[in-house]
Design a protein around this motif. Structure first.
Motif: not given
Length: 388
Positions: A295-303, A320-325, A344-352
């Motif tokens: 949970q500590g990387c919820a604001n930073t994790l990209h991939t 779902s709180t990982f805003i940078s994923l 579905h609430r992940l705001p920046n998810l571009q690739g799944l």
């Protein structure tokens, strides 16, 4: 090609946007890409006066050459005049001529780059320590290499040392901490622990352990202030990670480490603030659920890439709180039955990507799966029953 240096990352992205690069993948803290053939040929053309390929057709080295690539091992056995101004030498696979290597190291005092991967040397000449300008040594897959001379530790301008898959290397030199400008270190060795000298590598940005079967890992008290990427691959006896290092890094890669447990032990109830942008986990049978520290990387994790974790049963609900994923990839995790309810609430998810996960395929099968609607809006979605 792989690059992690932040300045080069920016430049690489610029080249990709101008179509100089292809198959470009941005993983936030590093990128992968290939050069277009035309760009490669152009580079060879521009460097034609400084660069030479040594083969059976062209056996003589031009005096003004600065970058030399030897294509055949047999060429090392002849009487070749080596220009003293060489900056780069690329040896062929299977190189084992000690006289040629000795000549190169004794004459080429301005050498910057030495590529000896897949060589058959058991050791390197002591004279390598005199190459004060050397910045890059590649010994990857030199499977007969047993030791490095202590003089290697005199190379205070060395930035990259690649010892990956040197499976007979007994240990690192005791004074390796003298390599004060070392930024990239790939290690395969038989030793189980590492000297405290490693703590002196204050410029280190990439540290990777590959096929270190005896690695037990302590590194207690050792900090790498500039470390960005930490990687463990095929370290069969590794059970725990140096969690005191992880809060400072941006990329964590753990692959084929059968004994690894991701729990922080006594500190498992604490959630440290992390800087992680990329996590890649592959073939880790001990993982059933994610630890709390994730949970500590919820604001930073990209991939986030997860593969072949056969016992993984669930992803963390906090995902779902990982805003940078931006990228989530799950491959061959047969016990994983669903994504978090509000993925579905992940705001920046571009690739799944989901493949080789039977229950996930059933639930999220394009157009017909009961939960397909939760992911259908994502820009790049790939859901397949079996891995390609």
């Amino acid at each position: 090609m792989y690059n992690q240096n932040l300045n080069v990352l920016s430049f690489s992205f610029s080249l990709w946007s101008r179509s100089f690069l292809q198959n470009f993948e941005d993983f936030a803290s590093f990128c992968l890409f290939e050069l277009h053939d035309l760009v490669h040929d152009l580079a060879i053309y521009v460097a034609r006066d400084d660069f030479q390929l040594l083969n059976f057709q062209y056996k003589n080295i031009r005096e003004n050459v600065r970058h030399l690539s030897v294509l055949e091992n047999d060429l090392l056995l002849g009487q070749i005049s080596i220009p003293t101004g060489l900056r780069t030498i690329l040896f062929p696979d299977g190189a084992n001529s000690k006289p040629f290597l000795n000549t190169c190291l004794s004459r080429c005092k301005y050498l910057r780059l030495l590529k000896l991967n897949k060589s058959r040397y058991k050791n390197l000449p002591h004279s390598i320590g005199k190459l004060k300008h050397l910045r890059y040594i590649n010994l990857e897959k030199s499977k007969e290499l047993e030791r490095l001379p202590d003089s290697v530790c005199k190379l205070q301008n060395l930035q990259t040392l690649d010892l990956s898959e040197c499976e007979n290397l007994l240990k690192l030199p005791n004074e390796i901490g003298n390599l004060i400008k070392l930024q990239v270190l790939y290690i395969t060795t038989k030793q189980s622990n590492f000297p405290e000298e490693l703590a002196k590598l204050s410029s280190l940005e990439i540290l990777a352990f590959i096929n270190c079967d005896n690695l037990m890992f302590s590194f207690e008290g050792i900090q790498f202030p500039k470390l960005k990427l930490l990687s463990f691959s095929y370290c069969g006896n590794l059970k725990s990670l140096p969690f005191h290092i992880i809060p400072n890094i941006e990329s964590l890669i753990i692959m084929d480490c059968n004994m690894v447990i991701l729990s922080m032990g006594d500190n498992n109830n604490q959630i440290p603030k992390l800087k992680l942008k990329l996590i890649r986990l592959n073939s880790l049978p001990q993982i059933v659920t994610f630890p709390q520290w994730f949970q500590g990387c919820a604001n930073t994790l990209h991939t986030l890439i997860i593969g072949n974790c056969e016992n993984l049963e669930e992803l963390p609900k906090c995902l779902s709180t990982f805003i940078s994923l931006k990228i989530l990839k799950i491959v061959n995790c047969p016990k994983l039955i669903s994504l978090p309810e509000d993925v579905h609430r992940l705001p920046n998810l571009q690739g799944l990507t989901m493949s080789g996960c039977p229950e996930l395929y059933r639930r999220y099968e394009p157009e017909v799966g009961q939960d397909w609607y939760k992911i259908s809006h994502i820009k790049h979605v790939k859901v397949v029953e079996l891995e390609d």
